[in-house]
Design a protein around this motif. Structure first.
Motif, PDB file in Angstrom:
ATOM      1  N   ARG A 314       0.859  -1.184   0.000  1.00  0.00           N
ATOM      2  CA  ARG A 314       0.000   0.000   0.000  1.00  0.00           C
ATOM      3  C   ARG A 314       0.896   1.235   0.000  1.00  0.00           C
ATOM      4  O   ARG A 314       1.825   1.350   0.807  1.00  0.00           O
ATOM      5  CB  ARG A 314      -0.925   0.028   1.205  1.00  0.00           C
ATOM      6  N   VAL A 315       0.600   2.148  -0.897  1.00  0.00           N
ATOM      7  CA  VAL A 315       1.369   3.382  -1.045  1.00  0.00           C
ATOM      8  C   VAL A 315       0.449   4.551  -0.721  1.00  0.00           C
ATOM      9  O   VAL A 315      -0.644   4.668  -1.286  1.00  0.00           O
ATOM     10  CB  VAL A 315       1.926   3.515  -2.483  1.00  0.00           C
ATOM     11  N   ALA A 316       0.873   5.396   0.193  1.00  0.00           N
ATOM     12  CA  ALA A 316       0.040   6.521   0.621  1.00  0.00           C
ATOM     13  C   ALA A 316       0.883   7.783   0.677  1.00  0.00           C
ATOM     14  O   ALA A 316       2.060   7.747   1.067  1.00  0.00           O
ATOM     15  CB  ALA A 316      -0.573   6.246   1.989  1.00  0.00           C
ATOM     16  N   GLY A 317       0.281   8.887   0.290  1.00  0.00           N
ATOM     17  CA  GLY A 317       1.033  10.128   0.336  1.00  0.00           C
ATOM     18  C   GLY A 317       0.186  11.336   0.008  1.00  0.00           C
ATOM     19  O   GLY A 317      -1.011  11.247  -0.213  1.00  0.00           O
ATOM     20  N   THR A 318       0.819  12.468   0.030  1.00  0.00           N
ATOM     21  CA  THR A 318       0.351  13.813  -0.289  1.00  0.00           C
ATOM     22  C   THR A 318      -0.525  14.392   0.817  1.00  0.00           C
ATOM     23  O   THR A 318      -1.143  13.679   1.610  1.00  0.00           O
ATOM     24  CB  THR A 318      -0.399  13.864  -1.655  1.00  0.00           C
ATOM     25  N   MET A 319      -0.530  15.699   0.894  1.00  0.00           N
ATOM     26  CA  MET A 319      -1.420  16.451   1.778  1.00  0.00           C
ATOM     27  C   MET A 319      -1.997  17.571   0.927  1.00  0.00           C
ATOM     28  O   MET A 319      -1.304  18.511   0.557  1.00  0.00           O
ATOM     29  CB  MET A 319      -0.651  17.021   2.970  1.00  0.00           C
ATOM     30  N   GLU A 320      -3.266  17.415   0.595  1.00  0.00           N
ATOM     31  CA  GLU A 320      -3.928  18.305  -0.359  1.00  0.00           C
ATOM     32  C   GLU A 320      -5.052  19.057   0.353  1.00  0.00           C
ATOM     33  O   GLU A 320      -6.021  18.456   0.811  1.00  0.00           O
ATOM     34  CB  GLU A 320      -4.490  17.468  -1.513  1.00  0.00           C
ATOM     35  N   PHE A 321      -4.921  20.374   0.440  1.00  0.00           N
ATOM     36  CA  PHE A 321      -5.924  21.178   1.134  1.00  0.00           C
ATOM     37  C   PHE A 321      -7.052  21.554   0.176  1.00  0.00           C
ATOM     38  O   PHE A 321      -7.078  22.640  -0.400  1.00  0.00           O
ATOM     39  CB  PHE A 321      -5.282  22.421   1.751  1.00  0.00           C
ATOM     40  N   ARG A 322      -7.968  20.597   0.037  1.00  0.00           N
ATOM     41  CA  ARG A 322      -9.176  20.811  -0.762  1.00  0.00           C
ATOM     42  C   ARG A 322     -10.379  20.305   0.020  1.00  0.00           C
ATOM     43  O   ARG A 322     -10.241  19.542   0.986  1.00  0.00           O
ATOM     44  CB  ARG A 322      -9.087  20.090  -2.107  1.00  0.00           C
ATOM     45  N   ALA A 323     -11.561  20.700  -0.415  1.00  0.00           N
ATOM     46  CA  ALA A 323     -12.775  20.262   0.259  1.00  0.00           C
ATOM     47  C   ALA A 323     -12.929  18.749   0.140  1.00  0.00           C
ATOM     48  O   ALA A 323     -12.538  18.143  -0.867  1.00  0.00           O
ATOM     49  CB  ALA A 323     -13.988  20.960  -0.341  1.00  0.00           C
ATOM     50  N   SER A 324     -13.515  18.142   1.174  1.00  0.00           N
ATOM     51  CA  SER A 324     -13.671  16.693   1.191  1.00  0.00           C
ATOM     52  C   SER A 324     -14.419  16.167  -0.031  1.00  0.00           C
ATOM     53  O   SER A 324     -14.124  15.077  -0.528  1.00  0.00           O
ATOM     54  CB  SER A 324     -14.415  16.268   2.465  1.00  0.00           C
ATOM     55  N   ASP A 326     -14.547  17.482  -3.072  1.00  0.00           N
ATOM     56  CA  ASP A 326     -13.979  17.781  -4.380  1.00  0.00           C
ATOM     57  C   ASP A 326     -13.602  16.484  -5.103  1.00  0.00           C
ATOM     58  O   ASP A 326     -13.246  15.483  -4.456  1.00  0.00           O
ATOM     59  CB  ASP A 326     -12.725  18.652  -4.234  1.00  0.00           C
ATOM     60  N   PRO A 327     -13.672  16.475  -6.438  1.00  0.00           N
ATOM     61  CA  PRO A 327     -13.297  15.270  -7.183  1.00  0.00           C
ATOM     62  C   PRO A 327     -11.834  14.889  -6.939  1.00  0.00           C
ATOM     63  O   PRO A 327     -10.994  15.741  -6.620  1.00  0.00           O
ATOM     64  CB  PRO A 327     -13.522  15.667  -8.649  1.00  0.00           C
ATOM     65  N   MET A 328     -11.553  13.611  -7.082  1.00  0.00           N
ATOM     66  CA  MET A 328     -10.170  13.144  -6.987  1.00  0.00           C
ATOM     67  C   MET A 328      -9.327  13.762  -8.102  1.00  0.00           C
ATOM     68  O   MET A 328      -9.775  13.872  -9.243  1.00  0.00           O
ATOM     69  CB  MET A 328     -10.133  11.617  -7.101  1.00  0.00           C
ATOM     70  N   ASP A 329      -8.113  14.156  -7.776  1.00  0.00           N
ATOM     71  CA  ASP A 329      -7.184  14.702  -8.758  1.00  0.00           C
ATOM     72  C   ASP A 329      -6.182  13.607  -9.110  1.00  0.00           C
ATOM     73  O   ASP A 329      -5.256  13.324  -8.337  1.00  0.00           O
ATOM     74  CB  ASP A 329      -6.473  15.928  -8.173  1.00  0.00           C
ATOM     75  N   VAL A 330      -6.356  12.980 -10.272  1.00  0.00           N
ATOM     76  CA  VAL A 330      -5.491  11.847 -10.631  1.00  0.00           C
ATOM     77  C   VAL A 330      -4.043  12.289 -10.800  1.00  0.00           C
ATOM     78  O   VAL A 330      -3.118  11.466 -10.690  1.00  0.00           O
ATOM     79  CB  VAL A 330      -5.988  11.157 -11.921  1.00  0.00           C
ATOM     80  N   LYS A 331      -3.819  13.572 -11.024  1.00  0.00           N
ATOM     81  CA  LYS A 331      -2.442  14.050 -11.135  1.00  0.00           C
ATOM     82  C   LYS A 331      -1.696  13.917  -9.818  1.00  0.00           C
ATOM     83  O   LYS A 331      -0.474  13.790  -9.804  1.00  0.00           O
ATOM     84  CB  LYS A 331      -2.433  15.503 -11.611  1.00  0.00           C
ATOM     85  N   ARG A 332      -2.434  13.949  -8.709  1.00  0.00           N
ATOM     86  CA  ARG A 332      -1.794  13.750  -7.414  1.00  0.00           C
ATOM     87  C   ARG A 332      -1.269  12.318  -7.294  1.00  0.00           C
ATOM     88  O   ARG A 332      -0.203  12.081  -6.737  1.00  0.00           O
ATOM     89  CB  ARG A 332      -2.780  14.027  -6.280  1.00  0.00           C
ATOM     90  N   VAL A 333      -2.013  11.352  -7.819  1.00  0.00           N
ATOM     91  CA  VAL A 333      -1.551   9.963  -7.806  1.00  0.00           C
ATOM     92  C   VAL A 333      -0.316   9.821  -8.675  1.00  0.00           C
ATOM     93  O   VAL A 333       0.672   9.172  -8.297  1.00  0.00           O
ATOM     94  CB  VAL A 333      -2.671   9.018  -8.281  1.00  0.00           C
TER      95      VAL A 333
END
Length: 419
Positions: A314-324, A326-333
């Protein structure tokens, strides 16, 4: 809400939120003789708890307001692929929150916050032991966290931070590792990882199975769990608390605990709670590996956490300050994959699972909000940032103590929601 013999111990409670914090609070309330109903807007553990990396790591569960995070935030404004992502758009509430957060990113404040955390960190693993001893399927694995770095200088930075944390009282054991030692302990680390640190005395779990086991235990002890129950309001009348859904009759009890993660502000607005909670979204997915994964891998330079997960990584990361919502941003993945790829080997990135996004509850001062609100009979439990799984059970134990005794435990004073 008087109990047997005329005391004021609550006999019933409704817990809003079926993540690790809400279920833990429900369990420890039951342990003190309180009948519990748990309501959840989605399914049990559907939020950030389920997608968590699953680390039980008191040695790393530090406040987010370390000074270098401020520099990362500024970098995140310019680079959307940075681990800390801040949207550049007009949002006065978000920018007000971030300015308050930045004001807390000072060494002196961070040291005090670590000392505030200390009782929770010390008791976090024993709280899991209590659950396991009482039959909850925790299935925790003892394992070191191995951190890998592309430079010795960066590795030395973590060593200095851990040494400082230890001087502040956090019980933590660690050792330097060279490239060969890294590869021996974690074959997934590539030759680009030339130095590292082994952090001993930590654990990891499958967070989904932990939540299922905890929910099953709560139900077996007499609780009712009601999924798909979206709360519209909480009111108090004549010593009873009513939790109203969007449709249908309310659930009533002597007390209510709001443990809705990043959505906590939706139900307990000022002046009920002074400390605001924002969503710091994280992304996770699982991916096959050529060699078995024997324990957690940490890539501090890119803020990526990796954990053995059902035969994969399992790979987990990033801290994105957006509303709960909001659509997923695949660029973050894609950014997580691109940042971790050079430091890992034998990972079949193209076969990764569908990613998940979960909203971690973050406060501007990096301290959780745990305790009574101004609304009589209503308590809150949230704001743990990235460390909800590690601190969930100890939070539930201490909050259950406060609710049933009417006395605020000394450990919870720094986290008072009215601070």
């Amino acid at each position: 809400m008087a109990g047997p013999g005329g005391d004021m111990t609550p006999r019933s409670a409704v817990v809003v939120g079926a993540g690790i914090v809400g279920l833990s609070t429900a369990w420890f309330l039951q342990d003190r003789g309180v009948h519990v109903t748990v309501v959840e807007r989605d399914e049990v553990g559907a939020g950030a708890s389920w997608g968590n990396a699953g680390w039980l790591s008191p040695g790393l569960a530090m406040p987010l307001t370390s000074p270098h995070v401020l520099a990362e935030g500024l970098h995140g404004l310019a680079d959307r692929r940075a681990p800390l992502s801040i949207p550049v758009r007009p949002d006065p509430r978000l920018w007000g929150f971030l300015l308050r957060f930045a004001a807390h990113c000072r060494t002196r404040y961070w040291r005090q916050a670590v000392q505030d955390y200390l009782p929770l960190l010390t008791e976090s693993l024993p709280a899991f032991d209590t659950l396991a001893a009482e039959g909850v399927e925790v299935a925790a694995h003892d394992a070191s966290v191995v951190a890998g770095f592309g430079t010795k200088r960066a590795s030395d930075g973590l060593v200095r931070e851990l040494a400082l944390v230890r001087r502040l009282g956090v019980p933590v054991s660690f050792d330097d590792l060279d490239r060969d030692e890294l590869r021996t302990l974690r074959p997934q680390l590539s030759d680009r990882a030339i130095a590292g640190v082994r952090l001993d005395g930590q654990r990891f779990v499958d967070p989904g199975r932990l939540l299922d086991g905890l929910a099953l235990s709560v139900v077996s002890r007499g609780a009712t769990v009601r999924p798909r129950f979206t709360v519209s309001s909480i009111t108090a009348d004549r010593g009873r608390i009513a939790v109203f859904p969007e449709e249908g009759p309310p659930v009533t009890a002597d007390v209510a605990v709001v443990a809705t993660g990043a959505r906590l502000d939706d139900l307990v607005r000022s002046p009920g709670v002074r400390t605001r909670v924002r969503a710091g979204r994280g992304y996770s997915f699982s991916v096959p590996t050529d060699a078995p994964v024997t324990g957690p891998i940490y890539l501090p330079g890119v803020r990526v956490a990796c954990t053995p997960y059902r035969g994969q990584l399992r790979v987990a990361g990033t801290m994105e300050f957006r509303a709960s919502d909001d659509p997923m941003d695949v660029k973050r993945v894609d950014a997580i994959v691109d940042s971790a790829r050079p430091l890992l080997t034998g990972v079949r990135w193209d076969e990764r699972s569908r990613p998940r996004v979960g909203s971690r509850p973050v406060t501007a001062d990096a301290l959780p909000v745990l305790g009574a609100t101004r609304q009589p009979g209503v308590f809150v439990a949230g704001g743990h940032g990235m460390w909800g799984v590690t601190l969930g059970p100890v939070t539930g134990r201490l909050l259950a103590e406060q609710i049933t005794t009417g006395k605020q435990p000394a450990e919870l004073i720094p986290f008072d929601p009215l601070r």
